[in-house]
Design an enzyme around this catalytic site. Structure first.
Site: not given
Length: 665
Positions: A24, A27, A30-31, A139
């Site tokens: 979904i 980044g 990451s996933t 962030d």
């Protein structure tokens, strides 16, 4: 080799107790997968770090430790962490609630002031909660603000967050981590950050919500980061002008100029609504004048994570050395600022420039790029009113550096004209305050600048006429008040303004024609208590005024202790409250106060001395922005602050003690 970002169902990581359904999100590090937690039958978002993001066991262990720290953050506007662990392949992961209502970048809130303010308040509450527990997000961006089913905003992805006292970087090469579209200048330069970095990013986010575009637009991440470092804070359209003070503070280039905490920024947000009054509703915001830039920035934003962009990393490695120089103060030499790597100008005995050396580029150095950085700094400093102070961080220093790199460049020529106008305005304004000494300092720099650019003297002649008019207006005001003593003092300290003897004689005649204030009629003798001396004029010394003294004399800053948890050592240059250079100077010793009084006298600006406690009681002074900085007796062995005597070390500077002087009439 298969890329985890494009994994099929069979290629998805195996995580004990979870059934991964689909990807979904992606980044830079990451996933994110939609998964089902089997034991509870609930949907979760499961974030799995990429192998290249945490390549060794030390970094993986550190990530897990940080994730567990963040999991302890329990706040209604922070996305919580359910579980921290590793996949069967040893990749760290954590799971969190699945929020299907999307993120802030998918919502159009342009002009919806009440909704924007409400979201900002919720996020400020979340940041305040995290900050007081030692966690800095680092962030904050639109994609990291998610919404639950009640449309409540939640701050997500503390995955690169920093606990206070830890390493500020997740990369070993000294690269900044975060998204450059929202990145504060200190983070873009790879420096350590604190909670004020989050407030800067939230300021960018607030600007984006209100206007529908980012405050800085660029076609690549490096240029975007440089804009945050160099470019002035943009101006809002008229319908949103009541928000400008909030963004001027939140987007300040220096962390110390921003709100000190999320709570302070929330108070500033409350002031926005009070300033707007009935105008605090939905408004029509004009479309961007640079739609193409805004569109490019919008498309670029999801890709602006430095950890994932190899080209950005390479560019930053090559750029850190000169980006640091953008804000590094040039060295000083004989009153003229020297640029690192360039020869110093030749000067005469009085410090005047005899000849300017030609700037030469060292191998691999881009002179035009460095000059552009100084030009950008100077323009920002002019906008901030920092023309001659603080030392080595003002418009004059930056202009001089740019001039010596490439004096004939069009941008430098334009900056020269802009700085001359600013100095002229400052000199005129100082004279309007009867500050002839300050006016002369600005005038002399304007004259030096005009000589450097080869002026024919006409600009200086016009400036003299402006100052003559300002002096005449100030004399009219004083004479209207029948304050002959002040008019005489002003006239004596402003002899440098005009070379026309007839004009000066006319002014002197006007002052002399004013009768002295009548003496008080003789009254029956009344005993006056010794503790109630006659009122005197007591003046408060500002940081701008003290800066001129320190620069002229080279006086070193006093020891004043540490600035606090997030700052370095405090000195008169950094202390002074939110009023900045216009506020009272602080962190000065008794010797500093006496030396400043002596210097004023030597400049022909009247007689000054330290006040006594009795004089202070006879003429109470209201605090200025919370500061009351008074010596309690003539030798300043004791001091008075906030109306109370305090036994303070006269050789030590204090952040709430500065200088007030008696000015002889």
């Amino acid at each position: 080799m298969n890329d985890a970002r494009h994994a099929t169902r069979d290629e998805m990581p195996q995580v004990a107790g979870h059934r991964l359904l689909r990807v979904i999100g992606h980044g830079g590090m990451s996933t994110v997968y939609l998964a089902e937690q089997v034991s509870l039958g609930r949907k979760v978002a499961l974030k799995v770090m990429l192998p290249e993001a945490l390549a060794d066991e030390v970094s993986r262990s550190r990530f897990e430790h940080e994730a567990r720290t963040i999991a302890r953050l329990q706040h209604p506007h922070i996305v919580g962490i359910h579980e921290v662990g590793r996949t069967e392949d040893g990749l760290p992961f954590y799971s969190m609630p699945h929020l299907p209502r999307g993120h802030l970048a998918q919502r159009d809130l342009r002009g919806d002031q009440p909704r924007v303010a409400a979201i900002l308040r919720d996020l400020l509450d979340a940041l305040d909660y995290a900050h007081v527990r030692g966690v800095v997000h680092r962030d904050v961006k639109a994609e990291n603000v998610l919404f639950d089913e009640n449309e409540r905003p939640l701050l997500a992805d503390f995955g690169i967050a920093l606990r206070r006292g830890g390493n500020p970087r997740l990369t070993s090469a000294g690269l900044a981590v975060g998204s450059t579209a929202y990145m504060p200048p200190e983070q873009a330069r790879g420096l350590e950050v604190d909670r004020r970095a989050d407030l800067y990013s939230l300021g960018v986010l607030g600007w984006e919500m209100l206007t529908g575009r980012l405050p800085y637009c660029a076609s690549d991440a490096l240029t975007m980061a440089l804009k945050h470092v160099q470019d002035p804070i943009p101006r809002l359209p008229g319908v949103l002008r009541h928000w400008q003070p909030l963004f001027d503070a939140a987007l300040a280039k220096r962390p110390e100029d921003r709100p000190a905490s999320a709570q302070d920024m929330r108070e500033a947000l409350d002031q926005v609504e009070r300033r707007a009054g009935r105008g605090f509703g939905r408004v029509e915001v004009p479309a961007s004048t640079d739609a193409s830039s805004s569109a490019r920035a919008s498309r670029l934003r999801p890709r602006l994570a430095l950890a994932a962009a190899a080209t950005i990393g390479i560019a930053f490695v090559g750029a850190w050395w000169w980006m640091a120089r953008v804000t590094a103060p040039p060295a000083r030499n004989a009153g003229i600022d020297a640029v690192p790597g360039l020869p110093a100008p030749a000067t005469d005995a009085a410090g005047g420039v005899l000849a300017m050396p030609e700037a030469t580029a060292s191998p691999g150095q881009s002179v035009s790029a460095e000059g552009a950085a100084y030009v950008a700094n100077a323009n920002q400093q002019i906008a901030d009113g920092r023309l001659l102070s603080p030392a080595n961080a003002n418009a004059w220093d930056s202009w001089d550096a740019a001039w010596r790199i490439n004096a004939t460049h069009a941008d430098v020529q334009l900056l020269t004209a802009r700085l001359f106008d600013a100095l002229a305005e400052a000199a005129t304004a100082a004279l309007g305050r009867a500050d002839a000494g300050g006016a002369r300092a600005f005038f002399e720099r304007a004259r030096q600048l005009d000589a450097r650019r080869g002026g024919d003297g006409s600009a200086i002649a016009l400036l003299r006429k402006r100052l003559e008019a300002a002096l005449a207006a100030q004399l009219d005001r004083l004479l209207g008040k029948r304050d002959r003593a002040a008019a005489e003092a002003l006239l004596a300290s402003s002899a440098w303004i005009t070379d026309d003897p007839a004009r000066r004689r006319a002014w002197q005649a006007r002052v002399a024609a004013l009768p002295a204030k009548p003496t008080t009629p003789v009254m029956p003798a009344v005993a006056v208590p010794a503790s109630a001396p006659a009122p005197v004029e007591i003046v408060t010394v500002t940081r701008t005024e003290y800066a001129r003294f320190a620069e002229a004399t080279g006086r070193a800053a006093a020891e004043c202790g540490r600035a606090g948890l997030f700052g370095g050592k405090r000195s008169w240059r950094t202390a002074g409250g939110r009023r900045g250079d216009a506020g009272p100077v602080a962190c000065v010793t008794a010797a500093d106060a006496q030396a400043y009084a002596n210097w004023l006298d030597a400049q022909g600006m009247g007689r000054h001395r330290l006040p006594s406690a009795g004089e202070l009681r006879a003429q109470p002074l209201q605090p200025i922005a919370g500061w009351t900085t008074l010596c309690a007796d003539a030798d300043c062995a004791r001091r008075m602050a906030s109306g109370k005597l305090r036994a303070l070390d006269a050789a030590q500077g204090y952040p709430d003690v500065g200088i007030r002087l008696v000015r002889a009439r």
